[in-house]
Write an enzyme that holds these catalytic residues in place. Sequence first.
Site, PDB file in Angstrom:
ATOM      1  N   GLU A   1       0.833  -1.205   0.000  1.00  0.00           N
ATOM      2  CA  GLU A   1       0.000   0.000   0.000  1.00  0.00           C
ATOM      3  C   GLU A   1       0.869   1.257   0.000  1.00  0.00           C
ATOM      4  O   GLU A   1       1.884   1.325   0.688  1.00  0.00           O
ATOM      5  CB  GLU A   1      -0.901   0.014   1.237  1.00  0.00           C
TER       6      GLU A   1
ATOM      7  N   LYS B   1     -11.604  -0.693  -0.693  1.00  0.00           N
ATOM      8  CA  LYS B   1     -11.448  -0.870   0.752  1.00  0.00           C
ATOM      9  C   LYS B   1     -12.752  -0.561   1.470  1.00  0.00           C
ATOM     10  O   LYS B   1     -13.368   0.483   1.252  1.00  0.00           O
ATOM     11  CB  LYS B   1     -10.328   0.033   1.281  1.00  0.00           C
TER      12      LYS B   1
ATOM     13  N   CYS C   1      -4.531  -2.653   4.363  1.00  0.00           N
ATOM     14  CA  CYS C   1      -4.096  -2.049   5.624  1.00  0.00           C
ATOM     15  C   CYS C   1      -4.729  -2.765   6.813  1.00  0.00           C
ATOM     16  O   CYS C   1      -4.696  -3.977   6.900  1.00  0.00           O
ATOM     17  CB  CYS C   1      -4.399  -0.550   5.626  1.00  0.00           C
TER      18      CYS C   1
END
Length: 576
Positions: A285, A355, A446
């Site tokens: 990321e 996400k 994440c």
Amino acid sequence: MFYNFISKDSILYRLILCFGIGIGTVFGLSPFSFFSAGVFASISCIFLFFSLNRTSIWKAFLWLLILSQILNFTAFYWIPGAISRISGVNTFVSILFFFLYGLISHLKFFLFYTLFRFSKIDSASKTYILLIFPAAGTLSDMITFQIFPWYWGNLISGSIVFEQFASICGVYGLSFLLLFISSTFLILVNYYKYKNSKEFKTSIASLICITFIYGFGLYRIGYINQSQNELKPKNLSVLMIQPDTSPGTKDLKADASYLSATMSKVFSLAIPTFENSPSLIVIPESAIPFHGTIDSEENRKEKIYSSTMEGIILYLSKHTGADVLFNELNLDENKLRNQVSLFKNLDGKTERYNKRRLLPFGEYLPMEKNFPFLRSIFQETSRYVPGEFPKLLIGNKIQNQRSFLPPEISKLNEPKTYRYEFSSIVEHTNKIRNLEYSYSILPLLCYEAMFTELVLDYFQNEQKPEVLINITNDSWFDSELEAYQHSGAVRLRAIETGLPLIRSAVSGISEVWDARGIPMIVPIGFHETGTRAFSIRLDAIESTIYTRFGNSFLWIFCILILISRLIFVSRIERKS
């Protein structure tokens, strides 16, 4: 003897227990992972609760507030600096937010204690504690909201054998197990001299249950290693990079030299230097921040689209014959999405996952509509919009892929050249003929990987994932302790699902675990630059019990225990 010097109702006694919970927590979590520390923290919690039972509930809540801040300062002291770097606030606001974080993230202690208090257990020697204490603690873990979640089950990380129980009951099942072990230990200590007592025999029965769970862990560690499908093995060769680039703060967005250096570093690391090319390249990321590869009008208008970034992804795939997994930002109908994207060498197309669980005050600003002035305080906070659905990313392994250099390496900022090569009908037909197998990736972006619920919903569909990949950026936190705590919490997803897990972090710690949560590579350390090339097996024989049934049985079990106890207590009170 101890109580001759310190009263059970004294401030000093309660402070010692609060620090016992805090110190036990920090040493129970990664990187220390002392199993005994987790037991110490939970036993300290038991004695604190008994001490608080002797005061009013409001004073007890005040002590729990103190506990939340002690936990903050002992186990999660890295948070103020992280808040400042992620959201751009000053020191005063970050410290103020730190105190607020401690309260919100440890609300579970208030629920835990309330359930325990109304269960009316007056002594640690009562056998009721064997089930009441674990049920109350586990239920509070499952119910209460946390920003960066930690559960009692995370404190069991010092025992890879006990951790295998997560394949049946998940991290919440480990919470129950740890609290059950601690309660059993207390009963044994209290009654080891009275071997004919009912309490001692009950504790021995509990110990036998714990032994069975340990035996299951030993069996699973040995069984998983021997249960691979040997007839049609699916070996996926992977190249994972860790560029250790600095966080992409907003003032660097227009800095051409920063972006150029960042892209060059990622590009040079991702070009393999060995003969056998990988089938998958994993880029973490924010390795290339701010940008995306969708050449749309709205992306160009907001300067999100980067032709160089697209050129790098296309070049890497063309050069290696590999699929490329990476992170990017893209506008979708004026909604800014944080995405995990998989560029597929087979057809030159990209699959994207949006996400779903965004980081508060980092990726979005809670209550911004009601309090717009917050934006002037949290200046670095992004404006991402969460995704709505889980989505598997489907990659392909193609046989006889050879590494070769596409023409015009100097034209990375002109991706049309590479796009044209992927549209060749002849080449596409050859790839289909040489297709060995397809594989499915469960993407976790994440800190999504810390939430077991976000993983479970992938197993409700017909098509199941074969590998978990977590790409993350911990450089914002600039704390080695945080990186280890984050990584340690993520590792449990491998055990819960029975699947290998790849964790690729931009600044560390980057690791790979097999279905038992056992490391498969030497990790890339904190603030190290490096790569790892490895092969993983994707032929899991069957789903784990946990992915089939989730937390349902544990919910029912804990609720029944507490309801039964409350009914019993109410009947006793009515009779008296």
